[in-house]
Motif scaffolding. Structure first.
Motif, PDB file in Angstrom:
ATOM      1  N   TYR A 105       0.818  -1.215   0.000  1.00 44.66           N
ATOM      2  CA  TYR A 105       0.000   0.000   0.000  1.00 44.66           C
ATOM      3  C   TYR A 105       0.852   1.265   0.000  1.00 44.66           C
ATOM      4  N   HIS A 106       0.174   2.370  -0.276  1.00 44.21           N
ATOM      5  CA  HIS A 106       0.744   3.683   0.030  1.00 44.21           C
ATOM      6  C   HIS A 106      -0.380   4.531   0.608  1.00 44.21           C
ATOM      7  N   VAL A 107      -0.154   5.054   1.798  1.00 45.82           N
ATOM      8  CA  VAL A 107      -1.208   5.807   2.490  1.00 45.82           C
ATOM      9  C   VAL A 107      -0.951   7.308   2.340  1.00 45.82           C
ATOM     10  N   LEU A 108      -1.914   8.008   1.754  1.00 49.95           N
ATOM     11  CA  LEU A 108      -1.745   9.433   1.458  1.00 49.95           C
ATOM     12  C   LEU A 108      -1.990  10.337   2.668  1.00 49.95           C
ATOM     13  N   HIS A 109      -2.797   9.863   3.601  1.00 47.62           N
ATOM     14  CA  HIS A 109      -3.229  10.670   4.750  1.00 47.62           C
ATOM     15  C   HIS A 109      -3.962  11.924   4.277  1.00 47.62           C
ATOM     16  N   GLY A 110      -5.000  11.686   3.494  1.00 48.57           N
ATOM     17  CA  GLY A 110      -5.834  12.789   3.046  1.00 48.57           C
ATOM     18  C   GLY A 110      -6.080  12.705   1.550  1.00 48.57           C
ATOM     19  N   ALA A 111      -6.771  13.711   1.054  1.00 51.28           N
ATOM     20  CA  ALA A 111      -7.053  13.804  -0.375  1.00 51.28           C
ATOM     21  C   ALA A 111      -6.993  15.276  -0.750  1.00 51.28           C
ATOM     22  N   ILE A 112      -6.695  15.513  -2.026  1.00 53.14           N
ATOM     23  CA  ILE A 112      -6.609  16.894  -2.495  1.00 53.14           C
ATOM     24  C   ILE A 112      -7.994  17.542  -2.458  1.00 53.14           C
ATOM     25  N   SER A 113      -8.082  18.699  -1.848  1.00 52.85           N
ATOM     26  CA  SER A 113      -9.358  19.402  -1.776  1.00 52.85           C
ATOM     27  C   SER A 113      -9.135  20.900  -1.880  1.00 52.85           C
ATOM     28  N   PRO A 114      -9.309  21.446  -3.098  1.00 49.25           N
ATOM     29  CA  PRO A 114      -9.120  22.885  -3.254  1.00 49.25           C
ATOM     30  C   PRO A 114     -10.039  23.676  -2.312  1.00 49.25           C
ATOM     31  N   MET A 115     -11.235  23.122  -2.071  1.00 47.98           N
ATOM     32  CA  MET A 115     -12.193  23.830  -1.212  1.00 47.98           C
ATOM     33  C   MET A 115     -11.692  23.967   0.223  1.00 47.98           C
ATOM     34  N   LEU A 116     -11.037  22.904   0.720  1.00 52.68           N
ATOM     35  CA  LEU A 116     -10.521  22.940   2.084  1.00 52.68           C
ATOM     36  C   LEU A 116      -9.067  23.407   2.130  1.00 52.68           C
ATOM     37  N   GLY A 117      -8.557  23.809   0.945  1.00 57.38           N
ATOM     38  CA  GLY A 117      -7.192  24.304   0.889  1.00 57.38           C
ATOM     39  C   GLY A 117      -6.144  23.215   1.072  1.00 57.38           C
ATOM     40  N   ILE A 118      -6.517  21.955   0.755  1.00 59.76           N
ATOM     41  CA  ILE A 118      -5.558  20.853   0.864  1.00 59.76           C
ATOM     42  C   ILE A 118      -4.987  20.562  -0.512  1.00 59.76           C
ATOM     43  N   GLY A 119      -3.720  20.859  -0.679  1.00 58.13           N
ATOM     44  CA  GLY A 119      -3.064  20.674  -1.969  1.00 58.13           C
ATOM     45  C   GLY A 119      -2.234  19.403  -2.007  1.00 58.13           C
ATOM     46  N   PRO A 120      -1.627  19.127  -3.165  1.00 57.24           N
ATOM     47  CA  PRO A 120      -0.807  17.912  -3.332  1.00 57.24           C
ATOM     48  C   PRO A 120       0.333  17.803  -2.311  1.00 57.24           C
ATOM     49  N   ASP A 121       0.850  18.965  -1.871  1.00 55.42           N
ATOM     50  CA  ASP A 121       1.968  18.931  -0.923  1.00 55.42           C
ATOM     51  C   ASP A 121       1.515  18.612   0.492  1.00 55.42           C
ATOM     52  N   ASP A 122       0.210  18.633   0.720  1.00 57.95           N
ATOM     53  CA  ASP A 122      -0.301  18.380   2.071  1.00 57.95           C
ATOM     54  C   ASP A 122      -0.570  16.901   2.331  1.00 57.95           C
ATOM     55  N   ILE A 123      -0.464  16.082   1.286  1.00 60.45           N
ATOM     56  CA  ILE A 123      -0.642  14.642   1.476  1.00 60.45           C
ATOM     57  C   ILE A 123       0.659  13.939   1.073  1.00 60.45           C
ATOM     58  N   LYS A 124       0.745  12.646   1.341  1.00 67.02           N
ATOM     59  CA  LYS A 124       2.015  11.923   1.129  1.00 67.02           C
ATOM     60  C   LYS A 124       2.191  11.522  -0.340  1.00 67.02           C
ATOM     61  N   LEU A 125       2.161  12.536  -1.198  1.00 69.57           N
ATOM     62  CA  LEU A 125       2.250  12.280  -2.633  1.00 69.57           C
ATOM     63  C   LEU A 125       3.694  12.293  -3.133  1.00 69.57           C
ATOM     64  N   LYS A 126       4.463  13.251  -2.626  1.00 65.67           N
ATOM     65  CA  LYS A 126       5.896  13.304  -2.963  1.00 65.67           C
ATOM     66  C   LYS A 126       6.539  11.977  -2.585  1.00 65.67           C
ATOM     67  N   GLU A 127       6.114  11.468  -1.423  1.00 66.16           N
ATOM     68  CA  GLU A 127       6.672  10.210  -0.914  1.00 66.16           C
ATOM     69  C   GLU A 127       6.338   9.052  -1.850  1.00 66.16           C
ATOM     70  N   LEU A 128       5.131   9.107  -2.428  1.00 66.37           N
ATOM     71  CA  LEU A 128       4.748   8.051  -3.378  1.00 66.37           C
ATOM     72  C   LEU A 128       5.644   8.117  -4.612  1.00 66.37           C
ATOM     73  N   MET A 129       5.841   9.337  -5.134  1.00 60.51           N
ATOM     74  CA  MET A 129       6.654   9.488  -6.342  1.00 60.51           C
ATOM     75  C   MET A 129       8.106   9.072  -6.089  1.00 60.51           C
ATOM     76  N   GLN A 130       8.585   9.339  -4.882  1.00 63.25           N
ATOM     77  CA  GLN A 130       9.940   8.902  -4.516  1.00 63.25           C
ATOM     78  C   GLN A 130      10.032   7.378  -4.531  1.00 63.25           C
ATOM     79  N   ARG A 131       8.985   6.756  -3.998  1.00 62.11           N
ATOM     80  CA  ARG A 131       8.967   5.286  -3.978  1.00 62.11           C
ATOM     81  C   ARG A 131       9.003   4.740  -5.395  1.00 62.11           C
ATOM     82  N   LEU A 132       8.198   5.348  -6.265  1.00 58.08           N
ATOM     83  CA  LEU A 132       8.113   4.857  -7.646  1.00 58.08           C
ATOM     84  C   LEU A 132       9.435   5.027  -8.372  1.00 58.08           C
ATOM     85  N   ALA A 133      10.193   6.068  -7.969  1.00 59.94           N
ATOM     86  CA  ALA A 133      11.489   6.308  -8.611  1.00 59.94           C
ATOM     87  C   ALA A 133      12.526   5.307  -8.108  1.00 59.94           C
TER      88      ALA A 133
END
Ligand code: ZN
Length: 199
Positions: A105-133
């Motif tokens: 698995y990869h756990v993001l700890h959230g989802a992107i929500s422009p309405m709540l001001g949650i952007g890609p940097d606020d969830i574990k997305l960079k970490e996912l891309m690092q794993r894939l690399a």
């Protein structure tokens, strides 16, 4: 609530900060706790502080665990070439309960929500891309919720991953729209997984 002592008020206030606990529930819980035997209250309090002190993110998948690497990531019997992306540890648990997914698995700890001001940097997305690399991955299955936030996140992730050549799929819409994965029965979850479509 001036008719309660400040200690009671403080307890009610803390409890009412928890998700899904309104003012009335907070009062009910507060008085329930005050009526509990002292040792039980101590057990409850230490369970909370112990969990917080000992639970950390798995260094690989970012699920909550009490070890550096969680038992799933540590298991050589799992298929480490297939990564399922979920919003939180509860969703991971829902899929684990089916016992039919043998990837990791990869756990993001959230989802992107422009309405709540949650952007890609606020969830574990960079970490996912690092794993894939770094790791040899063949497929990423996006199993975010079918809410607006979940769909936005799925689209965003698939756009990021596409150029890497790694296969990206999305669980089928057997999961009802707006449905939280953790409340969905195992059969529906399995059907969603088996019917996943490539993005
Ligand atoms: Zn892990």
């Amino acid at each position: 609530m001036e008719y309660y002592s400040s200690h009671i008020n403080k307890l009610i206030e803390q409890l009412s900060r928890l998700p899904g606990i309104g003012a009335k529930s907070a009062q009910r819980l507060a008085f329930h706790i005050l009526n509990m035997p002292t040792d039980q209250v101590a057990q409850l309090a230490s369970a909370i502080t112990d969990a917080k002190a000992n639970v950390q993110y798995c260094k690989m998948c970012y699920t909550l665990t009490d070890q550096e690497i969680c038992p799933i990531c540590k298991n050589p019997g799992r298929d480490h070439k297939v990564i399922m992306v979920v919003e939180n540890t509860r969703d991971l648990a829902a899929y684990e309960k089916t016992g039919k997914f043998d990837g990791v698995y990869h756990v993001l700890h959230g989802a992107i929500s422009p309405m709540l001001g949650i952007g890609p940097d606020d969830i574990k997305l960079k970490e996912l891309m690092q794993r894939l690399a770094q790791e040899e991955v063949e497929e990423v299955i996006i199993a975010t919720n079918s809410s607006l936030e979940g769909e936005t996140t799925a689209m965003y992730i698939s756009k990021l991953i596409k150029p890497t050549g790694i296969r990206v799929s999305r669980i089928a819409s057997g999961v009802p729209v707006g449905g939280d994965l953790e409340y969905i029965d195992e059969v529906t979850l399995l059907r969603a997984l088996e019917g996943r479509v490539e993005l």
